[in-house]
Design an enzyme around this catalytic site. Sequence first.
Site, PDB file in Angstrom:
ATOM      1  N   CYS A  65       0.837  -1.203   0.000  1.00 38.96           N
ATOM      2  CA  CYS A  65       0.000   0.000   0.000  1.00 38.96           C
ATOM      3  C   CYS A  65       0.872   1.253   0.000  1.00 38.96           C
ATOM      4  O   CYS A  65       1.871   1.317   0.726  1.00 38.96           O
ATOM      5  CB  CYS A  65      -0.909   0.001   1.225  1.00 38.96           C
ATOM      6  SG  CYS A  65      -2.037   1.415   1.276  1.00 38.96           S
ATOM      7  N   CYS A  69      -0.206   4.784   6.930  1.00 45.22           N
ATOM      8  CA  CYS A  69      -0.941   4.617   8.195  1.00 45.22           C
ATOM      9  C   CYS A  69      -0.096   3.800   9.180  1.00 45.22           C
ATOM     10  O   CYS A  69       0.250   2.649   8.918  1.00 45.22           O
ATOM     11  CB  CYS A  69      -2.268   3.918   7.938  1.00 45.22           C
ATOM     12  SG  CYS A  69      -3.284   4.709   6.659  1.00 45.22           S
ATOM     13  N   CYS A  72      -0.801   0.050  10.310  1.00 44.48           N
ATOM     14  CA  CYS A  72      -1.135  -0.965   9.320  1.00 44.48           C
ATOM     15  C   CYS A  72       0.073  -1.776   8.868  1.00 44.48           C
ATOM     16  O   CYS A  72       1.108  -1.213   8.489  1.00 44.48           O
ATOM     17  CB  CYS A  72      -1.794  -0.306   8.111  1.00 44.48           C
ATOM     18  SG  CYS A  72      -2.398  -1.491   6.894  1.00 44.48           S
ATOM     19  N   CYS A 109     -17.129  -9.129   3.708  1.00 43.73           N
ATOM     20  CA  CYS A 109     -16.464  -7.836   3.591  1.00 43.73           C
ATOM     21  C   CYS A 109     -15.280  -7.978   2.646  1.00 43.73           C
ATOM     22  O   CYS A 109     -14.333  -8.723   2.943  1.00 43.73           O
ATOM     23  CB  CYS A 109     -15.995  -7.357   4.956  1.00 43.73           C
ATOM     24  SG  CYS A 109     -17.341  -7.228   6.159  1.00 43.73           S
ATOM     25  N   CYS A 142     -20.150  -6.057   1.719  1.00 40.65           N
ATOM     26  CA  CYS A 142     -19.599  -4.749   2.064  1.00 40.65           C
ATOM     27  C   CYS A 142     -18.253  -4.610   1.376  1.00 40.65           C
ATOM     28  O   CYS A 142     -17.444  -5.544   1.397  1.00 40.65           O
ATOM     29  CB  CYS A 142     -19.441  -4.622   3.572  1.00 40.65           C
ATOM     30  SG  CYS A 142     -18.721  -3.050   4.119  1.00 40.65           S
ATOM     31  N   CYS A 202     -20.458   1.975   6.971  1.00 47.61           N
ATOM     32  CA  CYS A 202     -19.783   1.258   8.053  1.00 47.61           C
ATOM     33  C   CYS A 202     -18.515   2.036   8.359  1.00 47.61           C
ATOM     34  O   CYS A 202     -17.670   2.220   7.479  1.00 47.61           O
ATOM     35  CB  CYS A 202     -19.466  -0.163   7.593  1.00 47.61           C
ATOM     36  SG  CYS A 202     -18.455  -1.129   8.753  1.00 47.61           S
ATOM     37  N   ARG A 272     -19.501  -3.707  16.190  1.00 50.39           N
ATOM     38  CA  ARG A 272     -18.794  -4.926  15.800  1.00 50.39           C
ATOM     39  C   ARG A 272     -17.420  -4.982  16.469  1.00 50.39           C
ATOM     40  O   ARG A 272     -16.640  -4.042  16.377  1.00 50.39           O
ATOM     41  CB  ARG A 272     -18.627  -4.964  14.281  1.00 50.39           C
ATOM     42  CG  ARG A 272     -17.966  -6.231  13.755  1.00 50.39           C
ATOM     43  CD  ARG A 272     -17.846  -6.165  12.237  1.00 50.39           C
ATOM     44  NE  ARG A 272     -19.121  -5.781  11.643  1.00 50.39           N
ATOM     45  CZ  ARG A 272     -19.230  -5.103  10.515  1.00 50.39           C
ATOM     46  NH1 ARG A 272     -18.165  -4.733   9.841  1.00 50.39           N
ATOM     47  NH2 ARG A 272     -20.420  -4.788  10.038  1.00 50.39           N
TER      48      ARG A 272
END
Length: 410
Positions: A65, A69, A72, A109, A142, A202, A272
Amino acid sequence: MDLLNTLVDKGLRRESPTRAEALAVLATTDDELLDVVAAAGKVRRHWFGRRVKLNYLVNLKSGLCPEDCSYCSQRLGSTAGILKYSWLKPDQASEAAAAGLAGGAKRVCLVASGRGPTDRDVDRVSETIKAIKDQNEGVEVCACLGLLSDGQAERLRAAGADAYNHNLNTSEATYGDITTTHTYADRVDTVHKAHAAGLSACSGLIAGMGESDADLVDVVFALRELDPDSVPVNFLIPFEGTPLAKEWNLTPQRCLRILAMVRFVCPDVEVRIAGGREVHLRTLQPLALHLANSIFLGDYLTSEGQAGRADLEMIADAGFEVEGADEVTLPEHRVAGGGGCGSGAAGEGGCGSHGVCGTADSAPAKAPAQATAPDETETPADTKPAADAPRTDLVAVRRRGAGTDLAPNA
């Protein structure tokens, strides 16, 4: 406690607590913890009964990626030894999803690392959504693909997506300390795009990154204002090879307080328990079911979770039941579109695990054949970790399921 009685009354009326009340929940003592759980549990049961919704993650594209972040394992510069692979084909993703659905999940998801999807990526995911829905009637899908450009949410909705996950993760005040390659406002904009396209929004948070109680309250109140249908609560998994590898700030008790606070602030929303529950809640996971009405089944994006069979047994043993595919998760007033958690007393499903998203009449009787049993090897007494020591032994990189030739944990 007068505080808890007040919070229960407000929760049953869908009324927001004050910031001071939310902070007070986080400041309660361990002696008061069971009272806090019992109070928040009343609100949870009022809106969701004893149902637990199961969700299943499929990591469509792992690692590499360009975003930075800090939490992550897939970030720019991460040296975590995670799986790295490009896009799964629609049939591969559908096969991976089938394992979770066989284990009782009602929502799949679909997650992909990256800043956001290209139009070609939206085409890929649209084909994957169609493949999953063609083979599984009634399944919810999702998508969690990062920041959305204009028109992309509408295209995903037209392809059959039911929801879109994009987490705020932390407070606006501290967001720049966690990520520099995009902004908090970018994330808010993507949630607005999902809403505007008719997708169920979400959006949630990650706790344990060194934030203050005030930061936690800020992000949860911001989420209430955004009014998502589901709020995933992640607990930081401190991967070696990431900037937050040494951030072990959570105890099981603090995790329960955080979940209780989220329930009081967003009483009628699907809360969740997402990434990190096994690492930080540990043996108190069953208590968390009294606060949250939704969990992920099996593994996460880049880390391994509790065995799918153990998830199902935990739900049954705690006196809860898996929500059936024919049951509506949200309370009737939310399904009817009458405003939401952000609307106070007059008003009214994240994927999200770090880059991240049976029937009511019968407890789940069995897990799928590929579910992996937890390691039951006895740990010698002299090697058992101290109660306050970082539990690095519980952080396991995912080596099965999507992107591998091994059967998934579901």
